[in-house]
Design a protein around this motif. Structure first.
Motif, short mmCIF file in Angstrom:
data_model
loop_
_atom_site.label_atom_id
_atom_site.label_comp_id
_atom_site.label_asym_id
_atom_site.label_seq_id
_atom_site.Cartn_x
_atom_site.Cartn_y
_atom_site.Cartn_z
N THR A 108 0.83 -1.21 0.00
CA THR A 108 0.00 0.00 0.00
C THR A 108 0.86 1.25 0.00
OG1 THR A 108 -1.73 -1.19 1.21
CG2 THR A 108 -1.80 1.21 1.27
N TRP A 109 1.88 1.26 0.85
CA TRP A 109 2.79 2.40 0.93
C TRP A 109 3.50 2.63 -0.40
CZ3 TRP A 109 8.10 2.67 0.30
CH2 TRP A 109 8.73 3.85 0.71
N LEU A 110 3.97 1.55 -1.01
CA LEU A 110 4.71 1.68 -2.26
C LEU A 110 3.83 2.24 -3.38
CD1 LEU A 110 7.22 1.14 -4.01
CD2 LEU A 110 6.36 -1.19 -4.36
N MET A 126 -4.88 3.93 -1.17
CA MET A 126 -4.92 2.50 -1.41
C MET A 126 -5.49 1.79 -0.19
SD MET A 126 -4.12 0.11 -3.59
CE MET A 126 -4.98 -1.42 -3.20
N ASN A 127 -6.55 1.01 -0.39
CA ASN A 127 -7.19 0.24 0.68
C ASN A 127 -6.64 -1.18 0.64
OD1 ASN A 127 -9.00 -1.36 2.26
ND2 ASN A 127 -10.50 0.29 2.12
N THR A 130 -9.51 -4.10 0.82
CA THR A 130 -10.35 -4.39 -0.36
C THR A 130 -9.57 -4.44 -1.65
OG1 THR A 130 -10.83 -2.05 -0.70
CG2 THR A 130 -12.32 -3.27 0.76
N HIS A 131 -8.26 -4.09 -1.58
CA HIS A 131 -7.41 -4.05 -2.78
C HIS A 131 -7.90 -3.02 -3.80
CE1 HIS A 131 -5.72 -8.39 -2.11
NE2 HIS A 131 -5.66 -7.63 -1.01
N ARG A 132 -8.55 -1.97 -3.30
CA ARG A 132 -9.09 -0.94 -4.19
C ARG A 132 -8.26 0.33 -4.07
NH1 ARG A 132 -15.46 -1.89 -2.62
NH2 ARG A 132 -15.56 -4.04 -3.31
N LEU A 133 -7.96 0.91 -5.21
CA LEU A 133 -7.18 2.14 -5.29
C LEU A 133 -8.08 3.28 -5.73
CD1 LEU A 133 -4.42 3.71 -5.45
CD2 LEU A 133 -4.35 2.98 -7.86
N SER A 134 -8.17 4.32 -4.91
CA SER A 134 -8.89 5.54 -5.28
C SER A 134 -7.86 6.56 -5.73
CB SER A 134 -9.69 6.08 -4.08
OG SER A 134 -10.63 5.13 -3.64
#
Length: 799
Positions: A108-110, A126-127, A130-134
């Motif tokens: 997530t950080w990367l 980045m969540n 849920t593996h979802r990126l806003s």
């Protein structure tokens, strides 16, 4: 991470690992993709990522061809983006993407840090759950395709998040649960406050009546909103002449509520509004937790996400134009260039080529396609342009059929679940009869207490825990396995997995990677007449394969770099599907392919695939391409041995030299080479009484898979229109098979624990309630705690 494991993904490194200097230290990688990802991360100043990174055991594939990279450009089109983006007044766009490859918080950080480095990106979130990126970006400053490429270069793939009907229904049901839970919670707290005043004993009759009426008003929303679904479900069950858990629940709630209303209106008797509210709250809570556990895979998993092209080339009236795949209808003609992915099922109506069907058949070698041959959605055209007539754009495509398989698994119940369901129905009938008997006894002993004792018995013995014991555990384990790429399509899989004693594997494409490497190059004496050096011959091989998308071609393309001076020009290159490739030079006709295609005698068989390079039918060189074992084969065999499971290999490859490699990797069972599909099936049928699972990848494995008690198909199964595997393996990490066996055994253990607890609780609680020692509100707490313990115990399967 030691040098024996990949520094980036954690998989076991091959004998000749790829090396890179990372922050002053030599690090080793399992593949070029992982090395390239690490190089990009360090070059971006994000080397701190590796201080916290937890390898996810998934090799990274960053080596997209130019054509595949060009396919990302369609996401720059406004008509494509309109399906999943929103535009602000200042022109900025926002979207949500599903990201594949997330393994830890460091990922997530990367992702956030890397995308924030791109000009034009104003917001990234980045969540990890849920593996979802806003993301929010300015289209004029950065292209969406560049964002996708930036993610790809650090080892993550992105796809637009487009929630389907099932996801929307899940979200709607969750909102309803939260509403019901909130209403019941507020009603319970307020009614309990009133109950404290009522039970204090120091209150006037007028104030007592006023508190009764207030509690009634507080309880009405709980009955009409929180408890109403129980009543409707009970009504449906009785209408169908069935006894469900909702029947006993509804009887308990309605009886206590109506008795309290009667006491409130007449001023005689006792009220138990706090018990009604508390019982409803804890019951809704346990149902909500069970719902969350059962549907968690839908909320978090993105294993089945398909990255099909957003647009395609439509052929109309002799012209070709780009169109969205949403606008395609059956019967239209589309053109697929080399390297493009088919957006739909169809039939070849012009040209011939080879298609990579590894996404469905597990066969890494291209399958030749000619006029009239079928093409599946998601397969890749490898060689040259073809026209395809569109079929099955709606519900009949192979991709949609895959989802039907997953839905089927959810609908089917294993034998233990069916036994638990029948047991709970019989338990409900017994509870109602016992409650009636207890009520009659208390009418004789103490009529004033009879009603409330019966209510306590109904509440405390509500079979919530018994009903949740099996489905909750099954849902948790299936969700965990699905996230790891082990997709169950039949309800009995976990039960049979737990009983396995043998596993049989196909070799090619299952235990091997399907990525060919040049292992041997022998220059023929004929080359002396033409003064061809080995480097020049290798260049010719690479030049012939330069524009091919074939899996073997990818191993030969780099050979052009070994010879560049006065290079021989190869022209009129033509691919002959299933045979080889040929081209013209000033010296004549060059061919590279099989012995029959090049008019050569087959050499003595060695391990690997033999190719021949000829000029005017004169042999110039002999090449051997090998397909190495997956790095996870040895750990898989070791783990299966530890689980006391024998591993066998049955392969159609007649070359027996692979046995030594597999024995070294830990194979402890039989190795049978040169097997026909019929021989494989006969071998499986001889073990019909054994607990045997088979793992295969291609159409030739169809009988092999069908004959076993449990079948596991690599990647996205065999031809889905002909073979329905029990499990679809969506990962190249074979260790997930051994992990699934361990999960299945734990699942059976936890189900037995849950059933034992549910039965023990009811055996203890029933006599206590029958003796009148439990008030209705205490019974509600006991029932809910029992259900929560069952759900919590099943939740351990998520780890």
């Amino acid at each position: 991470m030691s040098s024996t494991n990949c520094f980036h993904c954690g998989l076991v490194n091959p004998d000749e690992a790829f090396e890179l200097n990372v922050l002053g230290d030599a690090r080793f990688f399992c593949c070029l993709g992982c090395r390239a990802a690490a190089q990009m991360i360090v070059a971006s100043g994000l080397g701190e990522y590796y201080r916290f990174h937890q390898p996810d055991q998934q090799p990274v594939d960053t080596a997209l061809s130019d054509k595949q990279q060009q396919a990302l450009l369609v996401y720059d089109r406004d008509d494509v983006q309109n399906e999943f983006t929103t535009r602000a007044s200042d022109g900025r766009k926002t979207a949500i993407f599903l990201i594949e490859g997330i393994s830890c918080s460091a990922c997530t950080w990367l992702i956030e840090k890397r995308l924030q480095q791109l000009a034009g990106v104003s917001y990234v979130a980045m969540n990890a759950a849920t593996h979802r990126l806003s993301i929010e970006w300015q289209p004029g400053d950065v292209k969406l395709s560049d964002i996708f490429k930036s993610l790809l270069l650090i080892g993550y793939r992105a796809a637009p998040y487009l929630p389907d009907a099932a996801e929307l229904a899940r979200a709607r049901t969750q909102r309803q649960f939260i509403l019901r839970l909130g209403v019941a919670g507020i009603g319970m707290m307020q009614a309990m406050m009133n109950a404290v005043a009522l039970y204090s004993g120091d209150i006037s009759d007028s104030h007592e009546r006023w508190l009764w009426w207030t509690s009634l008003l507080l309880t009405l929303p709980v009955i009409l909103i929180s408890a109403w679904p129980f009543f409707t479900a009970a009504g449906h069950a009785l209408k169908n002449r069935q006894l469900s858990m909702d029947v006993s629940v509804s009887i308990a709630i309605l009886s206590a509520f109506l008795a309290s209303v009667w006491a409130t209106v007449t001023g005689q008797g006792e009220v138990f509004y706090e018990s009604v509210n508390m019982f409803t709250f804890f019951l809704v809570l346990s149902r909500f937790l069970e719902f969350r556990a059962r549907t968690l895979s839908n909320a978090q998993g993105n294993t089945l996400v398909r990255v099909l092209p957003a647009t395609c080339s439509l052929v109309e009236g002799g012209t070709v134009r780009e169109t969205s795949i949403r606008d395609l209808i059956d019967g239209q003609i589309i053109r697929l260039l080399a390297g493009e992915t088919s957006p739909c099922d169809g039939t070849v109506v012009r040209g011939q080529s080879e298609f990579d069907e590894s996404s469905f058949s597990g066969e890494f070698r291209g399958r030749a396609k000619q006029l009239g041959d079928p093409v599946l959605a998601g397969t890749i055209n490898q060689l040259q342009s073809v026209d395809i007539q569109v079929q099955h754009m709606t519900t009949g495509s192979a991709v949609n059929f895959l989802q039907q398989l997953v839905d089927r698994a959810s609908a089917e119940k294993p034998r233990i679940a069916e036994l638990a369901d029948r047991g709970s129905r019989q338990f409900i009938l017994s509870t109602l009869l016992v409650s009636l008997l207890i009520g009659l006894v208390w009418l004789w002993l103490d009529p004033d207490r009879a009603f409330w004792v019966v209510i306590s018995v109904l509440v405390v013995t509500c079979p919530c825990a018994l009903s949740l014991a099996t489905p909750t555990a099954l849902a948790q384990s299936m969700a965990q396995l699905k996230r790891q790429g082990f997709v169950i399509t039949r309800g009995y899989v976990l039960e049979r997995l737990a009983q396995l004693t043998e596993v049989a594997f196909d070799k090619t494409g299952t235990l091997t990677e399907g990525r060919f490497e040049l292992s041997d190059f022998n220059r023929d004496p004929n080359a002396d007449r033409w003064a061809f050096s080995e480097a020049r011959l290798k260049y010719i091989c690479g030049a012939l394969e330069q524009y091919s998308e074939h899996a073997m071609a990818n191993a030969l393309k780099p050979l052009t770099a070994e010879f560049s001076a006065s290079a021989l020009v190869i022209e009129a290159v033509e691919t002959v599907p299933g045979a080889g490739i040929q081209g013209q030079s000033e010296l004549g006709l060059w061919r590279l392919g099989s012995a029959a295609f090049t008019h050569q005698d087959e050499a003595i068989q060695t391990e690997g695939t033999r190719l021949y390079l000829t000029c005017n039918d004169q042999l110039m060189a002999t090449l051997t391409l090998t397909d190495r074992l997956r790095s996870t084969v040895a750990p898989l065999f070791d783990t299966l041995t530890g689980l006391q499971i024998r591993s066998h290999v049955l392969t159609g490859d007649a070359n027996p030299l692979a046995e030594a490699r597999l024995r070294t990797a830990g194979l402890n069972g039989q190795f049978l080479a040169g097997c026909t599909p019929g021989e494989k099936l006969a071998w499986v049928e001889q073990r019909a009484a054994n607990s045997l699972a088979v793992v295969g990848d291609g159409l030739n494995d169809a009988p092999f898979l069908a004959g076993a008690s449990l079948s596991i198909a690599m990647l996205e199964a065999t031809d889905l229109t002909k073979t329905q595997a029990d499990v679809l393996l969506f990962t190249n990490d074979l260790q997930v098979i051994a992990h699934a066996i361990g999960v299945a055994r734990r699942t059976q253990k936890i189900i037995r624990q849950n059933l034992a607890w549910a039965l023990l609780y009811n055996l203890i609680a029933l006599p206590i309630a029958a003796l009148g020692l439990v008030a209705p509100w205490q019974a509600a707490i006991g029932m809910s705690v029992s259900s929560l313990l069952v759900v919590g115990n099943a939740s351990r399967l998520r780890k």
